[in-house]
Design an enzyme around this catalytic site. Structure first.
Site, PDB file in Angstrom:
ATOM      1  N   HIS A 217      36.420  45.247  42.373  1.00  0.00           N
ATOM      2  CA  HIS A 217      37.658  45.689  43.007  1.00  0.00           C
ATOM      3  C   HIS A 217      38.609  44.527  43.264  1.00  0.00           C
ATOM      4  O   HIS A 217      39.626  44.696  43.926  1.00  0.00           O
ATOM      5  CB  HIS A 217      37.358  46.378  44.345  1.00  0.00           C
ATOM      6  CG  HIS A 217      36.501  47.582  44.217  1.00  0.00           C
ATOM      7  ND1 HIS A 217      35.136  47.516  44.334  1.00  0.00           N
ATOM      8  CD2 HIS A 217      36.809  48.860  43.957  1.00  0.00           C
ATOM      9  CE1 HIS A 217      34.628  48.727  44.164  1.00  0.00           C
ATOM     10  NE2 HIS A 217      35.625  49.558  43.935  1.00  0.00           N
ATOM     11  N   ILE A 400      48.032  50.480  50.065  1.00  0.00           N
ATOM     12  CA  ILE A 400      48.322  51.665  49.252  1.00  0.00           C
ATOM     13  C   ILE A 400      47.435  52.831  49.651  1.00  0.00           C
ATOM     14  O   ILE A 400      47.840  53.991  49.567  1.00  0.00           O
ATOM     15  CB  ILE A 400      48.187  51.377  47.744  1.00  0.00           C
ATOM     16  CG1 ILE A 400      46.771  50.935  47.376  1.00  0.00           C
ATOM     17  CG2 ILE A 400      49.200  50.360  47.296  1.00  0.00           C
ATOM     18  CD1 ILE A 400      46.551  50.823  45.879  1.00  0.00           C
TER      19      ILE A 400
END
Length: 578
Positions: A217, A400
């Site tokens: 990630h 986000i």
């Protein structure tokens, strides 16, 4: 960066639609993700995998005979929500039950665990296996804290094979767990990756250097060293994994995966495999059916990983068995043998009809809507800064994720309020939408908090300070029970507890809601700033704790921003009423 893009917020959904359109003979769209085009045979355990988007072929690309029956697909780098996992599991479940298996990340664990509870409550037998192959993410003595990377493929293959042998749910879970216990991985990155629509990568690696132990990630590596020739890189990766040979890995036969993370090309991966092969032979190991390619990626990250699984007779059968999915094919599979399952239209499940409340209660619902819209607005304003804070020691997606959740919550709250819903229903609908669209740890916890507030407050009328304080205390308890965080762990709990305690104290003194909330928000803001002095003990930032020293926790900061924004709305209403 992403060269093919419409709207960054819609990237994962649009990509999933195109994926299904390209592979309709193998997969179908279901709520929350994708499932095999064929129905699960009666008596066969259904294997449901899943995680965030952005790692193709993990996870949707591994759905098909020989591996998974379905995949829950979260947004970019965010775990799927519990609702998504449940929806996919329902779509593929048979009378034999469902095995959930996924990489061991905080958000995935929260959401898959909630899904497991819900499936069991619905009468669907369910067990879970977390993949923990990444040796750099926690010490050997704390293997249960390690994250899952390319070793996902080993465990998913084992689970799929066991299910198709007709083993029962308990045996399938035990076999998948055995595969996980015998699997070790380590990765390196030469550059970072960039989320769709973002202007900068999540992290950078200095020119001529490589980050050892990075995550898929974008989590930074545990150390940065000079880029080495392939022979030296092979020695580094091999030596570190062999030093962690599992206690039960007594055999001399191993499966090997050389995984590319996006920008390292096949020729380079083959070169590395050629350098690793003699090292494993010198260690007395025989390689069975090596896999060289892309299995768990991270957009355009220049990086790679080595995975080794120590095989026994049954694991070797699983490792070598046929499979046929959009992205992984081995041997021969008869696709016509199983009956096709009906197509299912994707999208959110119907939440039910809103029952209009009385005039006073509906007015309270409208106030809640304004409060949630204020959270959406402040998150929209601070999304880049929250991402920057998160990227220092985590994966950079907190901003986000919060933005997706807050926008979905505001939309759901507006629909409920326009139908005349009271405060409790508006909060509940907002929480359901936040959890479903945001996914990840923050999505699960914010969704849980808003739903708890909604249940506690109800739709009877306009709640006062005491009722709201009790509801916030209940939400705090639910978050701590689910997320296991305490004061000092460097999470949103470090801001939530001071907020709740101050709100309760002021309400007990008879302060009005607006005054009490605003003062409590000030306490939350101070507590969030103080997290800069803490080292994280939970979540994705934990393996890189020292990197976050001097930086406040993004979850605590976003919580403080949200409650401060709500306080402004309450002040405005207070002025109108006075």
């Amino acid at each position: 960066m992403s060269y093919v893009l419409n709207d960054a917020v819609a990237f994962a959904d649009e990509s999933a639609e195109g994926f299904v359109a390209a592979h309709r003979n193998l997969v179908r769209r279901v709520r929350g993700g994708v499932a095999r085009a064929a129905a699960t045979p009666p008596g066969q355990v259904a294997v449901v995998i899943g995680g965030g988007s952005g790692h193709y072929p993990a996870f949707a690309g591994l759905v098909g005979p020989g591996i998974a029956h379905g995949a829950a697909m979260g947004n970019v780098f965010a775990s799927p929500s519990a609702q998504q996992v449940v929806a996919v599991a329902r779509a593929v479940a048979s009378d034999a039950g469902v095995l959930l298996t996924y990489g061991n990340y905080a958000g995935d664990a929260l959401n898959f665990d909630q899904a497991q509870e819900q499936l069991r409550a619905e009468g669907i037998p369910c067990q879970s296996v977390r993949v923990t192959d990444d040796i750099c993410s926690a010490p050997a003595a704390e293997q249960e804290k390690r994250r899952g990377i390319a070793g996902d493929l080993v465990v998913f293959r084992a689970a799929g094979w066991a299910a198709e042998q007709g083993l029962d749910l308990e045996a399938v879970a035990a076999f998948a767990a055995r595969a996980n216990e015998r699997t070790r991985s380590i990765g390196v990155a030469f550059s970072g990756c960039t989320l769709p629509g973002a202007a900068e990568p999540l992290f950078t690696v200095p020119e001529g250097m490589m980050a050892v132990g990075m995550g898929i990630h974008g989590e930074p590596g545990i150390e940065t060293v000079p880029i080495a020739p392939a022979r030296e890189l092979a020695e580094l990766l091999t030596a570190r994994i062999l030093a962690e040979r599992p206690e039960n890995g007594t055999g001399g036969r191993v499966g090997v995966i050389i995984n590319g993370l996006g920008s390292v090309k096949s020729e380079e991966l083959f070169l590395l495999y050629g350098a690793i092969l003699p090292l494993l032979k010198d260690a007395g190991l025989a390689i069975v059916d090596p896999e060289v390619g892309e299995y768990a990626t991270s957009f355009e990250m220049a990086g790679l990983s080595l995975t080794i699984v120590w095989l026994d007779d049954e694991l070797e059968q699983a490792w070598r068995s046929p499979a046929y999915t959009p992205a992984y094919r081995k041997g021969t599979v008869d696709l016509a043998a199983a009956p096709a399952a009906p197509d299912e239209v994707g999208g959110a499940a119907d939440a039910g009809t809103v029952i209009a409340a009385g005039e006073e209660a509906a007015a309270a619902g409208a106030r809640v809507l304004k409060a949630i819209e204020s959270i959406r607005n402040v998150i929209d304003r601070e999304v880049d800064e929250l991402g920057r804070l998160d990227a220092i020691a985590g994966d950079g997606d907190h901003g986000i994720g919060m933005q997706r959740g807050a926008r979905a919550a505001a939309e759901a709250a507006a629909a409920a309020s326009s139908a005349g819903a009271g405060a409790g229903t508006v909060l509940t609908r907002a929480g359901e939408a936040w959890a479903d669209k945001a996914g990840g740890t923050s999505g699960a916890l914010w969704g849980l908090a808003l739903r708890t507030l909604g249940r506690q407050i109800g739709d009877a009328g306009a709640p006062g300070a005491a009722v709201v304080a009790q509801a916030v205390a209940a939400a705090r308890e639910a978050i701590q029970r689910t997320g296991k965080a305490e004061i000092g762990d460097k999470t949103l709990v470090d801001a939530l507890i001071p907020f709740s305690e101050r709100l309760t104290a002021l309400a007990s003194e008879g302060r009005g809601l607006s005054t009490a909330w605003t003062e409590a928000a000030t306490a939350a803001t101070a507590a969030a700033a103080a997290t800069a002095d803490l080292l994280p003990r939970l979540g994705r930032a934990r393996p890189h704790a020292e990197k976050s020293l001097g930086t406040p926790d993004p979850g605590a900061v976003s919580f403080a921003l949200a409650v401060t924004a709500v306080g402004t709305v309450l002040d405005a209403y207070n002025l109108k009423e006075n």
